[in-house]
Design a protein around this motif. Structure first.
Motif, PDB file in Angstrom:
ATOM      1  N   GLY A   4      36.256  41.785  49.043  1.00  0.00           N
ATOM      2  CA  GLY A   4      36.183  42.805  47.993  1.00  0.00           C
ATOM      3  C   GLY A   4      36.712  42.281  46.668  1.00  0.00           C
ATOM      4  N   GLU A   5      37.803  41.543  46.709  1.00  0.00           N
ATOM      5  CA  GLU A   5      38.351  40.991  45.469  1.00  0.00           C
ATOM      6  C   GLU A   5      37.406  39.970  44.848  1.00  0.00           C
ATOM      7  N   ARG A   6      36.752  39.162  45.676  1.00  0.00           N
ATOM      8  CA  ARG A   6      35.767  38.206  45.143  1.00  0.00           C
ATOM      9  C   ARG A   6      34.602  38.932  44.479  1.00  0.00           C
ATOM     10  N   GLU A   7      34.134  39.997  45.117  1.00  0.00           N
ATOM     11  CA  GLU A   7      32.996  40.748  44.563  1.00  0.00           C
ATOM     12  C   GLU A   7      33.393  41.438  43.257  1.00  0.00           C
ATOM     13  N   LEU A  37      31.783  40.817  39.530  1.00  0.00           N
ATOM     14  CA  LEU A  37      31.290  41.918  38.690  1.00  0.00           C
ATOM     15  C   LEU A  37      32.007  41.951  37.343  1.00  0.00           C
ATOM     16  N   ARG A  38      33.263  41.620  37.320  1.00  0.00           N
ATOM     17  CA  ARG A  38      33.987  41.547  36.043  1.00  0.00           C
ATOM     18  C   ARG A  38      33.437  40.427  35.178  1.00  0.00           C
ATOM     19  N   ALA A  63      29.304  49.266  39.750  1.00  0.00           N
ATOM     20  CA  ALA A  63      29.407  48.482  40.987  1.00  0.00           C
ATOM     21  C   ALA A  63      30.861  48.178  41.319  1.00  0.00           C
ATOM     22  N   GLN A  64      31.684  47.902  40.300  1.00  0.00           N
ATOM     23  CA  GLN A  64      33.116  47.654  40.542  1.00  0.00           C
ATOM     24  C   GLN A  64      33.774  48.884  41.156  1.00  0.00           C
ATOM     25  N   ALA A  65      33.422  50.043  40.629  1.00  0.00           N
ATOM     26  CA  ALA A  65      33.992  51.282  41.172  1.00  0.00           C
ATOM     27  C   ALA A  65      33.562  51.481  42.619  1.00  0.00           C
ATOM     28  N   GLY A  66      32.314  51.159  42.949  1.00  0.00           N
ATOM     29  CA  GLY A  66      31.840  51.299  44.333  1.00  0.00           C
ATOM     30  C   GLY A  66      32.560  50.368  45.289  1.00  0.00           C
ATOM     31  N   VAL A  67      32.773  49.129  44.860  1.00  0.00           N
ATOM     32  CA  VAL A  67      33.477  48.171  45.720  1.00  0.00           C
ATOM     33  C   VAL A  67      34.935  48.597  45.894  1.00  0.00           C
TER      34      VAL A  67
END
Length: 192
Positions: A91-94, A98-99, A147-151
């Motif tokens: 999750g942190e990688r994703e 996205l950032r 997408a960041q919020a979803g992850v």
């Protein structure tokens, strides 16, 4: 071997007490008779030893079974902790990816501002292409944030299933919005 030594020691102890008890209750002649007929006493002592050994073995088997159960529970807990840690790292990688996409889209949008002075005074097609390019780049930033919020929501959920974390459609869309937005801005520059 220690169990057998302990059983022999218990046997000797019981035999000596039994002989003392018989000596105290009976006369000296009875003591000689009891010493000559040790079969009954030894049979009792053998029964006591067998019962004690059975009890020891049962206790050991119960203890071993309990230790096996505790080891299995500990192993399951460690496996679950490992799965949760791997999920958190994914999750942190994703989120980091996205950032990066949001940063690239923002920098690209700011970079197109340098061309805006030249394009605003140009033909209507160039201005329209610049506006569409800006909208696409800003849409990429918005898609990346979504997408960041979803992850992040998937990471915060208590149910840690084994599905791979992904940013979904928003994450994939952000990349394509950046590419198409830059292409439209490039066309706008060419038109002007």
């Amino acid at each position: 071997m220690q169990i057998i030594d302990a059983a022999i020691g218990v046997t000797d102890l019981v035999r000596s007490r039994r002989i003392r008890t018989l000596a105290g209750q009976q006369g000296p002649q009875d003591l000689e008779v009891a010493a000559r007929v040790p079969g009954a006493l030894e049979a009792r002592l053998a029964g006591v030893m067998v019962a004690a050994l059975k009890e020891v073995f049962e206790r050991d088997s119960k203890r071993l079974e309990l230790e096996r159960e505790q080891a299995a529970i500990e192993r399951e807990r460690a496996e679950r902790a490992l799965r949760l840690e791997l999920r958190r790292q994914a999750g942190e990688r994703e989120i980091g990816r996205l950032r990066l996409l949001a940063g690239v889209a923002s920098i690209c949008w700011l970079g197109t501002l340098f061309f805006s002075a030249r394009l605003i005074g140009g033909p209507i097609g160039a201005r329209l292409a610049l506006g569409v390019g800006w909208a696409l780049l800003l849409g990429a930033v918005a898609a990346s944030f979504t997408a960041q919020a979803g992850v992040a929501a998937a990471l915060d959920s208590v149910s840690a299933d084994d599905r791979a974390l992904s940013s979904g459609v928003s994450g994939a869309l952000a990349v394509w919005l950046i590419v198409v937005g830059l292409a439209v801005v490039g066309i706008a520059v060419l038109i002007a």
